[in-house]
Write a protein that holds these residues in place. Structure first.
Motif, short mmCIF file in Angstrom:
data_model
loop_
_atom_site.label_atom_id
_atom_site.label_comp_id
_atom_site.label_asym_id
_atom_site.label_seq_id
_atom_site.Cartn_x
_atom_site.Cartn_y
_atom_site.Cartn_z
N TYR A 76 50.82 40.47 49.24
CA TYR A 76 49.75 40.74 48.61
C TYR A 76 49.82 41.61 47.68
O TYR A 76 50.90 42.57 47.76
CB TYR A 76 48.89 41.26 49.99
N PHE A 77 48.94 41.64 46.63
CA PHE A 77 49.04 42.63 45.74
C PHE A 77 47.52 43.32 45.52
O PHE A 77 46.69 42.65 46.18
CB PHE A 77 49.15 41.86 44.43
N LEU A 78 47.63 44.60 44.81
CA LEU A 78 46.65 45.20 44.88
C LEU A 78 46.89 46.07 43.51
O LEU A 78 47.87 46.82 43.29
CB LEU A 78 46.34 46.52 45.97
N ASN A 79 45.95 45.58 42.32
CA ASN A 79 46.27 46.00 40.89
C ASN A 79 45.03 46.24 40.21
O ASN A 79 43.96 45.63 40.82
CB ASN A 79 47.05 45.15 40.52
N LYS B 174 45.03 29.62 32.57
CA LYS B 174 45.73 28.65 32.72
C LYS B 174 46.24 28.74 34.16
O LYS B 174 46.55 27.61 35.00
CB LYS B 174 46.96 28.66 31.82
N ALA B 175 46.60 29.98 34.72
CA ALA B 175 47.01 29.88 35.92
C ALA B 175 46.21 29.69 37.03
O ALA B 175 46.40 29.20 37.92
CB ALA B 175 47.85 31.47 36.22
N ARG B 176 44.81 30.22 36.97
CA ARG B 176 43.62 29.82 37.80
C ARG B 176 43.99 30.44 39.22
O ARG B 176 44.03 29.67 40.25
CB ARG B 176 43.26 28.33 37.74
N ILE B 177 44.29 31.80 39.31
CA ILE B 177 44.47 32.52 40.65
C ILE B 177 43.39 32.92 41.24
O ILE B 177 42.67 33.73 40.61
CB ILE B 177 45.72 33.53 40.24
N PRO B 178 43.05 32.33 42.19
CA PRO B 178 41.84 32.88 43.28
C PRO B 178 42.07 34.15 43.65
O PRO B 178 42.98 34.61 44.33
CB PRO B 178 41.37 32.04 44.15
N CYS B 179 41.22 35.37 43.58
CA CYS B 179 41.36 36.60 44.06
C CYS B 179 39.97 37.40 44.17
O CYS B 179 39.06 36.94 43.70
CB CYS B 179 42.32 37.42 43.50
N ARG B 180 39.95 38.46 44.88
CA ARG B 180 38.89 39.20 44.93
C ARG B 180 38.96 40.30 43.98
O ARG B 180 39.95 40.81 43.26
CB ARG B 180 38.84 40.17 46.20
N LEU B 181 37.54 40.64 43.09
CA LEU B 181 37.86 41.48 42.10
C LEU B 181 36.55 42.55 42.63
O LEU B 181 35.37 42.37 42.97
CB LEU B 181 37.07 40.95 40.90
N ILE B 182 37.05 43.92 42.63
CA ILE B 182 36.20 44.89 43.09
C ILE B 182 36.01 46.01 42.00
O ILE B 182 37.06 46.33 41.37
CB ILE B 182 36.94 45.64 44.44
N VAL B 183 34.83 46.24 41.63
CA VAL B 183 34.47 47.00 40.36
C VAL B 183 33.78 48.23 40.99
O VAL B 183 32.93 48.35 41.90
CB VAL B 183 33.43 46.24 39.74
N TYR B 184 34.26 49.56 40.56
CA TYR B 184 33.65 50.75 40.71
C TYR B 184 32.97 51.35 39.51
O TYR B 184 33.64 51.23 38.35
CB TYR B 184 34.73 51.78 41.34
N THR C 278 42.95 41.88 44.03
CA THR C 278 43.75 41.83 45.22
C THR C 278 43.35 40.57 45.65
O THR C 278 42.38 39.72 45.87
CB THR C 278 43.41 42.68 46.40
N ASN C 279 44.46 40.11 46.54
CA ASN C 279 44.50 38.75 47.23
C ASN C 279 44.40 39.09 48.96
O ASN C 279 44.36 37.96 49.73
CB ASN C 279 45.55 37.92 47.11
N THR C 280 44.09 40.41 49.30
CA THR C 280 43.98 40.57 50.69
C THR C 280 42.51 40.17 51.18
O THR C 280 41.57 39.84 50.54
CB THR C 280 43.98 42.00 51.07
N GLU C 281 42.52 39.78 52.47
CA GLU C 281 41.12 39.11 52.81
C GLU C 281 40.16 40.65 53.18
O GLU C 281 40.78 41.67 53.29
CB GLU C 281 41.44 38.70 54.33
N LYS C 282 38.89 40.38 53.04
CA LYS C 282 37.86 41.69 53.08
C LYS C 282 38.09 42.19 54.48
O LYS C 282 38.03 43.46 54.45
CB LYS C 282 36.55 40.74 52.99
N GLU C 283 38.44 41.55 55.37
CA GLU C 283 38.71 42.10 56.88
C GLU C 283 39.93 42.95 56.96
O GLU C 283 40.05 43.79 57.65
CB GLU C 283 38.79 41.05 57.63
N MET C 284 40.97 42.73 56.01
CA MET C 284 42.19 43.55 55.91
C MET C 284 41.86 44.85 55.16
O MET C 284 42.07 46.07 55.83
CB MET C 284 43.17 42.81 55.27
N ILE C 285 41.41 44.83 53.96
CA ILE C 285 40.95 46.07 53.23
C ILE C 285 39.36 45.80 52.75
O ILE C 285 39.12 44.87 51.73
CB ILE C 285 42.01 46.04 51.86
N LYS C 286 38.60 46.85 53.23
CA LYS C 286 37.15 46.77 52.86
C LYS C 286 37.09 47.04 51.23
O LYS C 286 37.94 48.07 50.93
CB LYS C 286 36.37 47.70 53.98
N PRO C 287 36.21 46.71 50.84
CA PRO C 287 35.83 46.65 49.34
C PRO C 287 35.69 48.28 48.98
O PRO C 287 36.20 48.86 47.77
CB PRO C 287 34.75 46.03 48.90
#
Length: 404
Positions: free
Chosen positions: A165-168, A212-222, A262-271
């Motif tokens: 998993y990544f978080l960046n 080109k890579a087309r990587i699905p992930c979560r985007l969280i904005v503050y 991040t590619n973590t699930e929402k259940e793993m790390i809440k937004p």
């Protein structure tokens, strides 16, 4: 090793005098200088490598306690060297930049405290190249928190392929698309206006990263505070002006936002916890600050390169030895004072002041227990982390990585 904290003030005469004082044997400074050679460098590199392999068993890292196998922090620290070292440690050159720069790539696991990697490379080898070359040692279940410089679509893809998993944060040049319409770019100005209008502290979207890579992930904005926005805009304006450009509308909008992927699930790390967990990355910044300000690894004078390398490697060996003591006491905190953790800065400050204690323990075979007990007593009273500026306590951030 035990004189490396003197940095550029350390001379061959100092070392020769220390050798005679400690061991009752004399050596000329010329004889000592001859011993700084290729073989000495190779020996110290092997010692350092073996120390990295030696792991500490730490209850903080119980696999049944945390959502992730590790929480890996990786970053680099660079500093300039004499131009004569450029053939080994190449810099950027040019009129205003050093011809010789060294980069220290360091990675450790925040949950156990164990070191994972430490590499000495040329300063011109950037973090993206390191990111590409270091993905081979990623394991299933790892959480990787890294600075912007490491983030590329190939890196993100490699992490996913490793079942990690990544978080960046997102680099400004990386394209972000709506997952529902994969060819429609995310409009951050609309996001900002929506958050401002409805007073939303954060907003989460499902997105696709990379044209080109087309990587699905979560985007969280503050939303950033106004003071943070002004500070970032000033810095961005200065940087863009230095290369003859102006701040674009999109850049200006992005300085108003903190944007994470991040590619973590929402259940793993809440937004609502993403920003807090990402801020754990600053622990490695504190490590580098201690290395430079207290251990003086960047205080260099022009000597032959093998002597420089020996001094730097010896200093890093000293640091890793004390890091193991730091983790031992931190483990004691976790077991006995559950609301506190040890301060990196405060610990290394006292370690450098009491350098001779560890020296006697190692070379005169003194019992380490009284020293550890004294450190624990001092740490409990004075060396724990303090929460400042309304930030969440370090342990609360770590707790967000635990299983429910």
């Amino acid at each position: 090793m035990f004189n490396s904290q003197q940095g550029n003030l350390l001379s061959l005469d100092n070392l020769a005098e220390d050798f005679e004082t400690e061991y009752g044997m004399s050596i000329s400074k010329q004889g000592l200088d001859e011993r700084f050679n290729q073989q000495s460098v190779a020996f110290l590199k092997m010692v350092l490598s073996n120390m990295l392999l030696d792991k500490i068993q730490n209850k903080l890292s119980r696999q049944d306690k945390f959502l992730f196998t590790t929480c890996r922090l990786r970053d680099s620290s660079r500093f300039g060297l004499p131009d004569e070292y450029a053939s080994v440690y190449k810099g950027y050159g040019g009129a205003t930049k050093s011809a010789s720069i060294i980069s220290i790539q360091y990675e450790f696991d925040l949950l156990s405290g164990n070191q994972i990697d430490l590499q000495l490379t040329s300063g011109c080898r950037n973090d993206q190249q390191d990111s590409k070359e270091s993905v081979v040692n990623i394991s299933k279940g790892d959480l990787l928190i890294r600075d912007l410089g490491y983030v590329t679509t190939s890196y993100l893809k490699s992490v996913i392929e490793k079942d990690a998993y990544f978080l960046n944060r997102i680099p400004s040049q990386m394209h972000v698309y709506d997952s529902k319409n994969q060819y429609k770019k995310i409009d951050f100005e609309k996001i900002y206006k929506k958050m401002k209008k409805h007073n939303l502290p954060y907003l989460e979207l499902a997105v696709i990263m990379g044209e080109k890579a087309r990587i699905p992930c979560r985007l969280i904005v503050y939303l950033n505070k106004e003071s943070t926005y002004k500070s970032r805009l000033k810095r961005t304006t200065k940087n863009t002006k230095s290369i003859g450009c102006k701040v674009s509308k999109e850049q200006e909008i992005k300085t108003r936002l903190d944007i994470y992927i991040t590619n973590t699930e929402k259940e793993m790390i809440k937004p609502q916890n993403i920003k807090s967990i990402y801020s754990l990355r600053w622990q490695i910044e504190l490590v580098f600050k201690a290395w430079k300000s207290l251990c003086k690894i960047d205080k260099i004078k022009k000597v032959k390169i093998h002597r420089f390398e020996c001094m730097l490697l010896a200093g890093l060996i000293w640091i890793l030895a004390n890091w193991k003591i730091f983790q031992f006491i931190n483990k004691w905190f976790a077991e006995n004072i559950k609301e506190k953790t040890l301060s990196i800065w405060k610990f290394f400050k006292i370690a450098t002041k009491n350098n001779s204690k560890l020296r006697r323990i190692i070379f005169r075979n003194e019992n380490i227990t009284p020293w550890l007990e004294l450190l624990i007593t001092i740490s409990e009273k004075k060396l724990y982390r303090e929460t400042k500026n309304g930030d969440d306590a370090h342990l609360l951030k770590l707790k967000q990585l635990e299983k429910a």
